[in-house]
Every structure is written in C-alpha cells, then in structure tokens.
Design an enzyme around this catalytic site. Structure first.
Site, PDB file in Angstrom:
ATOM      1  N   GLU A 229       6.657   2.259  -0.305  1.00 49.70           N
ATOM      2  CA  GLU A 229       6.049   0.928  -0.390  1.00 49.70           C
ATOM      3  C   GLU A 229       5.800   0.565  -1.850  1.00 49.70           C
ATOM      4  O   GLU A 229       5.286   1.376  -2.620  1.00 49.70           O
ATOM      5  CB  GLU A 229       4.734   0.948   0.386  1.00 49.70           C
ATOM      6  CG  GLU A 229       3.881  -0.285   0.275  1.00 49.70           C
ATOM      7  CD  GLU A 229       2.562  -0.109   1.029  1.00 49.70           C
ATOM      8  OE1 GLU A 229       1.667  -0.935   0.802  1.00 49.70           O
ATOM      9  OE2 GLU A 229       2.423   0.844   1.826  1.00 49.70           O
ATOM     10  N   ASP A 231       3.757  -2.298  -3.720  1.00 48.42           N
ATOM     11  CA  ASP A 231       2.843  -3.436  -3.613  1.00 48.42           C
ATOM     12  C   ASP A 231       2.942  -4.292  -4.869  1.00 48.42           C
ATOM     13  O   ASP A 231       2.475  -3.903  -5.941  1.00 48.42           O
ATOM     14  CB  ASP A 231       1.409  -2.958  -3.431  1.00 48.42           C
ATOM     15  CG  ASP A 231       1.197  -2.220  -2.121  1.00 48.42           C
ATOM     16  OD1 ASP A 231       1.814  -2.631  -1.125  1.00 48.42           O
ATOM     17  OD2 ASP A 231       0.428  -1.248  -2.100  1.00 48.42           O
ATOM     18  N   GLU A 234      -1.573  -7.546  -4.329  1.00 52.18           N
ATOM     19  CA  GLU A 234      -2.660  -7.429  -3.360  1.00 52.18           C
ATOM     20  C   GLU A 234      -3.867  -8.056  -4.021  1.00 52.18           C
ATOM     21  O   GLU A 234      -4.313  -7.596  -5.085  1.00 52.18           O
ATOM     22  CB  GLU A 234      -2.931  -5.978  -3.016  1.00 52.18           C
ATOM     23  CG  GLU A 234      -1.789  -5.339  -2.246  1.00 52.18           C
ATOM     24  CD  GLU A 234      -2.212  -4.035  -1.623  1.00 52.18           C
ATOM     25  OE1 GLU A 234      -2.507  -4.040  -0.413  1.00 52.18           O
ATOM     26  OE2 GLU A 234      -2.263  -3.027  -2.333  1.00 52.18           O
ATOM     27  N   HIS A 245       3.933   3.204  -4.189  1.00 52.43           N
ATOM     28  CA  HIS A 245       3.595   4.293  -3.276  1.00 52.43           C
ATOM     29  C   HIS A 245       4.883   5.035  -2.897  1.00 52.43           C
ATOM     30  O   HIS A 245       5.564   4.671  -1.921  1.00 52.43           O
ATOM     31  CB  HIS A 245       2.975   3.762  -1.984  1.00 52.43           C
ATOM     32  CG  HIS A 245       1.657   3.077  -2.123  1.00 52.43           C
ATOM     33  ND1 HIS A 245       0.455   3.736  -1.974  1.00 52.43           N
ATOM     34  CD2 HIS A 245       1.343   1.787  -2.358  1.00 52.43           C
ATOM     35  CE1 HIS A 245      -0.545   2.876  -2.111  1.00 52.43           C
ATOM     36  NE2 HIS A 245      -0.026   1.681  -2.349  1.00 52.43           N
TER      37      HIS A 245
END
Length: 481
Positions: A229, A231, A234, A245
C-alpha cells in the site's frame, strides 16, 4: 495507518451478479502528462463490493445486520455460489452512498441517509474499462491531484492511495482456487491493503464466514486481505501524512493466523506487511505551523490544495530502485516545498530509507519498514502496478488518533512521536462525528500522472464556495472545524 471502513447499508459483498439493478460507474477525469503537456481521458470509478446489497438471486439477504445467513452461507464456497452482488444505479451512487461527480473529479459525502437507513463513508476504485481497474506504474513518475479539505473535521480521513489489487478484482484468482467470483472489478471486488483487513466479506471468490465475529465493530472473519500500500494522501483539515507500506510478498495474499499481524494477538510486527509504514506527518515531525486551517499555515486547508508526489529512482531510471518519495504542494499560484523535519537526530523533507530509520529510532518505534524491505520493496510493488483508491472514512478502532491527535493514549504526549496532530483525543469517535458532522465531505479532482516535473507548474484552480455550504466562518468555528 489503521483502516477499517464500515458500511451500515443493506449488506456486504458477494460474488455472483444480481439482475435487479444495472451497475452504473460515475465518470472521473485522468490526465497523462509529459514534457509536451497533458492529455485528458475520461475514466470511471466503482464502489467497493463491501457496500453492496447481496441476496440469493431474488430478495432474501445473504448478509444482514452484521451477520451471514446460516442456510445460504454454511461455508466459504457455498456462500459465494449462493449469493448475488447487486448493481448500483446513478441514484444509488449519489443518494445512498454520497458519491457525486464534479468537474474533473468526485465529491464524497460522509453521511447519506434515505428512508432505508444511513451510510457512513465510501471507498471507490478507478477503472480502466468496465471490467478492469486502472493499473498505475509510478516508478520515476509523479502523481498529482487537487483536494478540498475544508469540510473535513478532526477524526475523519479523506484518503487517496494505491494498493496492489488484482486488475480484474480477483476474478481469475478465484476461478483458479475453485471459488466463485463472477462479479470482478465491475462490482468493486478484490480489495486488500497493508492492514490485512478482516472485514472484507469475500476474498478471491470465497466468503469470509469462518469464525465470523458479528459482535466486533466492524464485524470480522478469520481471513485478512493483504497487499502492499502506498498512501498518497491521508488527511482532514488539521493533519495529513503520506506513507509507504511494503509487504514481504508479491500481489494479493489471503492471510490467517500470525501472518495477519493482528493487534489483538500482539502479533502486529510478526505479520507479512508493514502496518505502521514510514509516515511523513509534518506535525509529528515537528513542523507545527505547516498544515492547517487558515492563513497562518504554509498550506491552508480552507483553500484547495494541489498535492504532488514524486517517486524518485536510482539514476532516474524507469527500472531503477526507488530511493526517495518527495512531496510538493501548490496553492495560490505558489509551489510549496514539503516541511523540513524538526526533530533531534533526523533531517530531511521527504521519505528516504535513512529518514525512515532515523525517525523510527527517534520515536523508539519498531522499524518494521526496514524489516519488510523499505523503499526498494515499495518500489517493486509500484513497478508491478497498483490500483488507485479514493475514500472517506471514520475509524471504529482508533478514532483516527494515529493521524491527528495523541497516540497511543497510554504514552505522554511530550514523548517524541506521540503527538501526531492538534486534535483533541475525544474528537474522533464515530458516533460523535456521524451526529455532529453529517455534512462533512471531501473533493478529489484534477488527477494527473506523468514524468517528473510534468504535472504541475505553479498554477492551481480558483477556489469555490462549495455550493454555499458552511461558507460562514462563524458556523465553521461553532463546528470546531
């Protein structure tokens, strides 16, 4: 990050296809850029399968009030064969789930209420065709979008990110494994992320019915859906972070047991994915006046923000290892560099392996990022290709404190790394947010991908008043936004 998106609408996901409602896909623009300029394509998005009504092919629910029908769903394969996933019309997207098309983008509303009940938040994926997700390969590229966060209070998260989902929504994997997934990407199947979520109702064509815990919030099953993942964004109007991640495998992995890295079993760092990630949160890293509401901040969340993320490779090669993830903002016609770290023993303003290792050491955190391969592993996932996710959600498990407040609560906020944002520790409870901030919403627009330096030039869009909603400063203050 901690991500659990819980829809309280009619049901969950299924793998057969219903025939009551023809599926509709809202349009969304995508710009592809290089040194010669940008070209625009009209793509579309699809709602995640967890938000859909499932039934036996007629009108009997397979899943209702947080639990499975024991007759229709006695085991994973039988359940998938018995249950049909229904389509959503344009009206469903707008009125039931609060997903609205705007100029070159989407507006996601937090609370949508009809005579049948209420829905809180949503998650959508960009499609390349009606049956396939758009797969992005971002090594030696940059990704840019414009966000509007001014109606996003503490405790909410407007998230834009990439996950290594199967392009067809797991359809081919399900067929190979003997399960049933006739719906695929057209109906939003196949979600996974680095948190290995247990609340996905179906994984690779099989229902997650084994040891299903209907009393948990949200209800969860034995299996988790894991994948790498990235991101990108956020945020709410008070705090933001961008976070890679990596995971220790390729593609999608359905976990169980220790591999899932479940917190409840104190196995978080024994799992296959780096759940903490390497989060560049300006507030947490000491820049307390960089991002926030008002003109006193470098990035003012009362106005639209253009967010630029660059994936820098060794030798600036498309096949080079990922060595840096850089961030810029554009607002009021100015390019704003990312904040510098203001923390003893750490220096930099982007995500590198050294910054991540130094940050983990300064905070006293376990460096699972390095354990799981760091930027090299993240870059390999980006090179294989990832699917774009856009969402708006509240946090049943940790009240979003890990993003915008003090976390964990059993540590002194004066300890480096504990304070992650200016929000109070009691502002992120979902029941409070759903009552007080039903009108919250986020906008994502002008999504661009291209060669380094091609997607922004210091120009941004003029701000608007969002249809006059909440444009009174006094009202904003009353709502503590």
């Amino acid at each position: 990050m901690l991500r659990t998106l819980a829809a309280t609408w009619m049901g969950a996901a299924a793998q057969q296809v219903g025939t009551h409602v023809e599926e509709f896909h809202p349009e969304m623009a995508l710009y592809t850029c290089d040194s010669a300029g940008c070209s625009k394509e009209v793509k579309s998005v699809v709602l995640d399968s967890n938000w859909r009504w499932i039934h036996n092919g007629q009108y009997t629910n397979c899943y209702k009030d947080g639990d499975w029908d024991a007759t229709l769903c006695p085991d994973p394969v039988t359940c998938a064969a018995n249950c049909h996933m229904e389509g959503n019309s344009e009206e469903h997207y707008k009125k039931t789930y609060g997903i609205n098309t705007i100029d070159d983008g989407l507006r996601l509303d937090f609370v949508s209420t009809t005579k049948y009940g209420s829905n809180f938040g949503s998650r959508v994926y960009m499609l390349d065709s009606p049956d396939m997700y758009k797969v992005f390969k971002l090594l030696n590229r940059e990704f840019t979008l414009t966000v509007d966060m001014k109606y996003m209070p503490c405790g909410l998260n407007g998230a834009v990110y990439f996950v290594e989902m199967d392009a067809d929504g797991g359809k081919s994997n399900a067929e190979l494994s003997g399960g049933n997934n006739k719906a695929g990407a057209k109906y939003g199947t196949g979600y996974c992320d680095a948190q290995c979520p247990h609340d996905m109702k179906f994984m690779q064509g099989k229902a997650n019915v084994i040891s299903w815990n209907a009393s948990h919030t949200p209800p969860i099953g034995k299996w988790g859906a894991c994948c790498a993942e990235m991101d990108i964004w956020e945020a709410n109007s008070k705090a933001t972070a961008y976070t890679p991640h990596p995971c220790s495998f390729t593609g999608v992995y359905v976990c169980e047991g220790v591999d899932c890295g479940d917190n409840a079993k104190e196995e978080r760092y024994d799992g296959v994915c780096d759940k903490d990630g390497c989060d560049f949160n300006s507030w947490r890293l000491g820049a307390r006046e960089f991002y926030g509401r008002g003109k006193d901040y470098d990035v003012n969340t009362r106005k639209k923000i253009t967010v630029v993320t660059q994936f820098i490779t060794e030798g600036n090669r498309d096949d080079g290892d990922l060595i840096d993830i850089r961030r810029f903002y554009v607002q009021d016609g100015k390019v704003i560099p990312n904040s510098n770290v203001s923390l003893a023993g750490v220096s930099g303003n982007s995500v590198t392996d050294k910054v991540c290792a130094d940050m983990k050491s300064a905070f006293g955190d376990i460096d699972d990022f390095t354990r799981k391969g760091g930027l090299k592993a993240m870059g390999e996932a980006l090179d294989r290709g990832m699917v774009l996710v856009m969402s708006l959600w509240d946090d049943e498990e940790a009240n979003m404190l890990w993003l915008d407040s003090d976390y964990p609560l059993n540590k002194d906020p004066s300890i480096p790394g504990v304070s992650r944002g200016p929000c109070a520790t009691d502002t992120g409870k979902p029941e409070y947010l759903r009552e007080k901030y039903a009108a919250a919403r986020v906008k994502y627009s002008k999504i661009k991908v291209g060669t380094i330096g091609s997607t922004f030039n210091g120009q941004d869009d003029e701000d608007d008043d969002d249809d006059g909603i909440w444009d009174d400063d006094r009202r904003l203050q009353e709502l503590h936004i």
